[in-house]
Write an enzyme that holds these catalytic residues in place. Sequence first.
Site, PDB file in Angstrom:
ATOM      1  N   HIS A  43     -11.766 128.370   4.935  1.00  0.00           N
ATOM      2  CA  HIS A  43     -11.891 126.743   5.539  1.00  0.00           C
ATOM      3  C   HIS A  43     -11.421 125.913   4.478  1.00  0.00           C
ATOM      4  O   HIS A  43     -11.932 124.664   4.598  1.00  0.00           O
ATOM      5  CB  HIS A  43     -13.021 126.673   6.125  1.00  0.00           C
ATOM      6  CG  HIS A  43     -13.435 127.655   7.313  1.00  0.00           C
ATOM      7  ND1 HIS A  43     -14.443 127.787   7.724  1.00  0.00           N
ATOM      8  CD2 HIS A  43     -12.337 128.322   8.162  1.00  0.00           C
ATOM      9  CE1 HIS A  43     -14.482 128.770   8.769  1.00  0.00           C
ATOM     10  NE2 HIS A  43     -13.158 129.002   8.705  1.00  0.00           N
ATOM     11  N   GLY A  98      -6.375 128.170  13.052  1.00  0.00           N
ATOM     12  CA  GLY A  98      -6.019 128.204  11.574  1.00  0.00           C
ATOM     13  C   GLY A  98      -6.001 129.345  10.884  1.00  0.00           C
ATOM     14  O   GLY A  98      -5.743 129.590   9.774  1.00  0.00           O
ATOM     15  N   HIS A  99      -6.528 130.592  11.681  1.00  0.00           N
ATOM     16  CA  HIS A  99      -6.341 131.728  11.047  1.00  0.00           C
ATOM     17  C   HIS A  99      -5.432 132.762  11.706  1.00  0.00           C
ATOM     18  O   HIS A  99      -5.554 134.106  11.468  1.00  0.00           O
ATOM     19  CB  HIS A  99      -7.687 132.499  10.971  1.00  0.00           C
ATOM     20  CG  HIS A  99      -9.032 131.518  10.494  1.00  0.00           C
ATOM     21  ND1 HIS A  99      -9.055 131.313   9.262  1.00  0.00           N
ATOM     22  CD2 HIS A  99     -10.084 131.083  11.030  1.00  0.00           C
ATOM     23  CE1 HIS A  99      -9.951 130.379   9.030  1.00  0.00           C
ATOM     24  NE2 HIS A  99     -10.720 130.344  10.063  1.00  0.00           N
ATOM     25  N   ASP A 137     -20.210 128.902  14.262  1.00  0.00           N
ATOM     26  CA  ASP A 137     -20.027 130.109  14.740  1.00  0.00           C
ATOM     27  C   ASP A 137     -21.497 130.707  15.315  1.00  0.00           C
ATOM     28  O   ASP A 137     -21.649 131.331  16.215  1.00  0.00           O
ATOM     29  CB  ASP A 137     -19.077 131.116  14.340  1.00  0.00           C
ATOM     30  CG  ASP A 137     -17.607 130.585  13.902  1.00  0.00           C
ATOM     31  OD1 ASP A 137     -17.112 130.152  14.852  1.00  0.00           O
ATOM     32  OD2 ASP A 137     -17.317 130.335  12.738  1.00  0.00           O
ATOM     33  N   GLY A 153     -12.625 129.561  14.370  1.00  0.00           N
ATOM     34  CA  GLY A 153     -11.993 128.397  14.519  1.00  0.00           C
ATOM     35  C   GLY A 153     -10.559 128.729  14.541  1.00  0.00           C
ATOM     36  O   GLY A 153     -10.173 129.926  14.311  1.00  0.00           O
TER      37      GLY A 153
END
Length: 682
Positions: free
Chosen positions: A565, A402-403, A456, A400
Amino acid sequence: MALKPESGALAEMPMRFGDDALLWAAWLYYEDGLTQSEIAQKMGLSRASVNTWLADARARGLVNIEIQPERFRAVSVARGLKDHFGLHDCLVIPSEGDGKPLIERLGQAGAMVLKRLVRSGDTLAVTWGRSVLALASALDHPGLADIRVVQATGSTTARIAWTPEACASRLASALGARWIPLSVPAIVSSPAMRAMLMEEPVLAEQLQVLSEANRIIMGISSMRPESTIHSSGFLEGVDRHAHYQDAVGSLLGRFISARGELVAGPVNDRTIGLDLDGLRRVPQKIAVAGGIDKVAAILAALRGGLIDVLVTDAATARGVLTADGWQESSRRPAPVVPAIATRSHGKKLINEARNAVDESLAGALLAHEALISLVPGTSRAVMAKHGPRPGKVGIVIGGGAGHEPGFWGYVGQGLADAAVVGNIFAAPPPGPILAASRAVDGGAGLLYIFGNFSGDVMNFEMAREMAEAGGIPVRQIITTDDIASSEPDSRGSRRGVAGNVFVFRIAGAAADLGASLEACEAVTRRAAQRVYTMGLALEPARLPDTGRPGYELGADEMEIGVGVHGEPGVERQRLVSADDAADLLLDRILAEMVPARGDRVAVLVNSLGGTPAMELYILTRRIRQRLTAHGITVSHMLVGPYYTSLDMAGVSLSVLHLDDELAALMDHPCDAPALMSKGGRA
């Protein structure tokens, strides 16, 4: 507080409300918008009774404009599962509560469900496992007549307590039923032996009873090393990766793919008991299973039509739905939020929240245009300009958004060849993963590396199936370095977080040096097993569309063992000094890693997005002091925002326990947006 219905006064209540008729009435009125007359007709009551019940719901605090949040969420998710997968019914329990283990509470819930479904004259088939035995132990329902309980498979190893015999005999006792065993092992030495035993009259008679089952109680196993299917002895002497690489779960000792189809292998023709075709013919299939590690297996069984009634927990249910693309509908307009002038609302430099991921990636591509470019035909798949080449194993990573700089930051020569990015904290879909795979395929196969998150796992699995159908061999590594997310004996259930950076580094170096696919997989798998991560948060992350924190954290508190998350940690305590925080993280890691004096490690002190370099280096100073005192050599060191969680204030510590080969690979040159080394140590 549940209101017990008078005997015979109510219509049959949907299972998702448990025994709580009051909750059912409140739901129909406040959520479904039925009138009191409609509710009276639906429940088989008088209108006056409904009026009284609704008043009781308010008086008891069950209804306070909204239904109690925990109960609402469980019922809402249960309804989502029922509608999304066309189930007969579904019961979802909270994932935590009462201080009891999840298995025990799932067993109690399963017992309640079975008590409502079982009828005199039923023939119940029963599999084995921890949840099934917990159900049988929690059940007490004598008084029915002519019940038969039959094992769905033969016997398993006696090294476990939850054998088919134990589950079936205990369930039969709880129902006052007759128990019919299958008087053979579940798995025998050869297909010939199976064929010979199947001709035995005693077994044939028992199998005939099994074929007459009108309900089945079953558990579902993941494919983790500590799972039921492994402990039951089914895979002893079998190379799982050679024969069952496509399997994501197991029922009845049969292995299923992500689509719920049979994965054939050497065990299938040696197994005695109900097969998947026989299972589909059972009129009512009741599954009791929970735990995040089982999301992929449960989803596969649902996709394959192998479940009619599901009993699970809220986190697992939500994971299953999210992995299958389900989105919870809004029940009512969002409440008006009053203006807040504190850090409870984060300020963001974005345009439209819905464009944040695409605009960020577009900027990254421009900033590093000499190193990375888009995979043709995609919008969020990035490939290295100087990495892929004929004859080289391709490394494909992803997860995802955001990292940042994960994952596109680790695409480049000596690192990953491609990265695929999803929405914020959500897995990328299989299509772009497949496109990236084709783009970087050099004819030597591909290695997928991704964290252990249900979406994932599902989507990379699907992409792998499609790539292999096109003639590209693929191996995969699922990272599990977050030691806070599960106990050491359940490492397969852990999340994959900042330790990914080291795993990418090892895989990329091995591939760049010309290692075969098998060799790349082996050394990367070893690195993934030898990396440990522990994190803490001072302030939670905030999503761009709301600017609000994922959970509340007091001004003098810190959260230990947080996920990336927005998952809360495993422990909350008062804020401590930097040295004490460093000790807290390092001590947990060393306790698991158990290094010897003279060992070498690579260390990553990672900002989760909102912690500045000054604080990271203060922590680094203490960590180096402690490692030196332990007699451990730090041969590679990274400090900075390498794997973030939006703007979470906090830090994670990752330690890779090196051996000679891993140390040499860490020295290999690399050139990517987030990591560059010309050889030697970082």
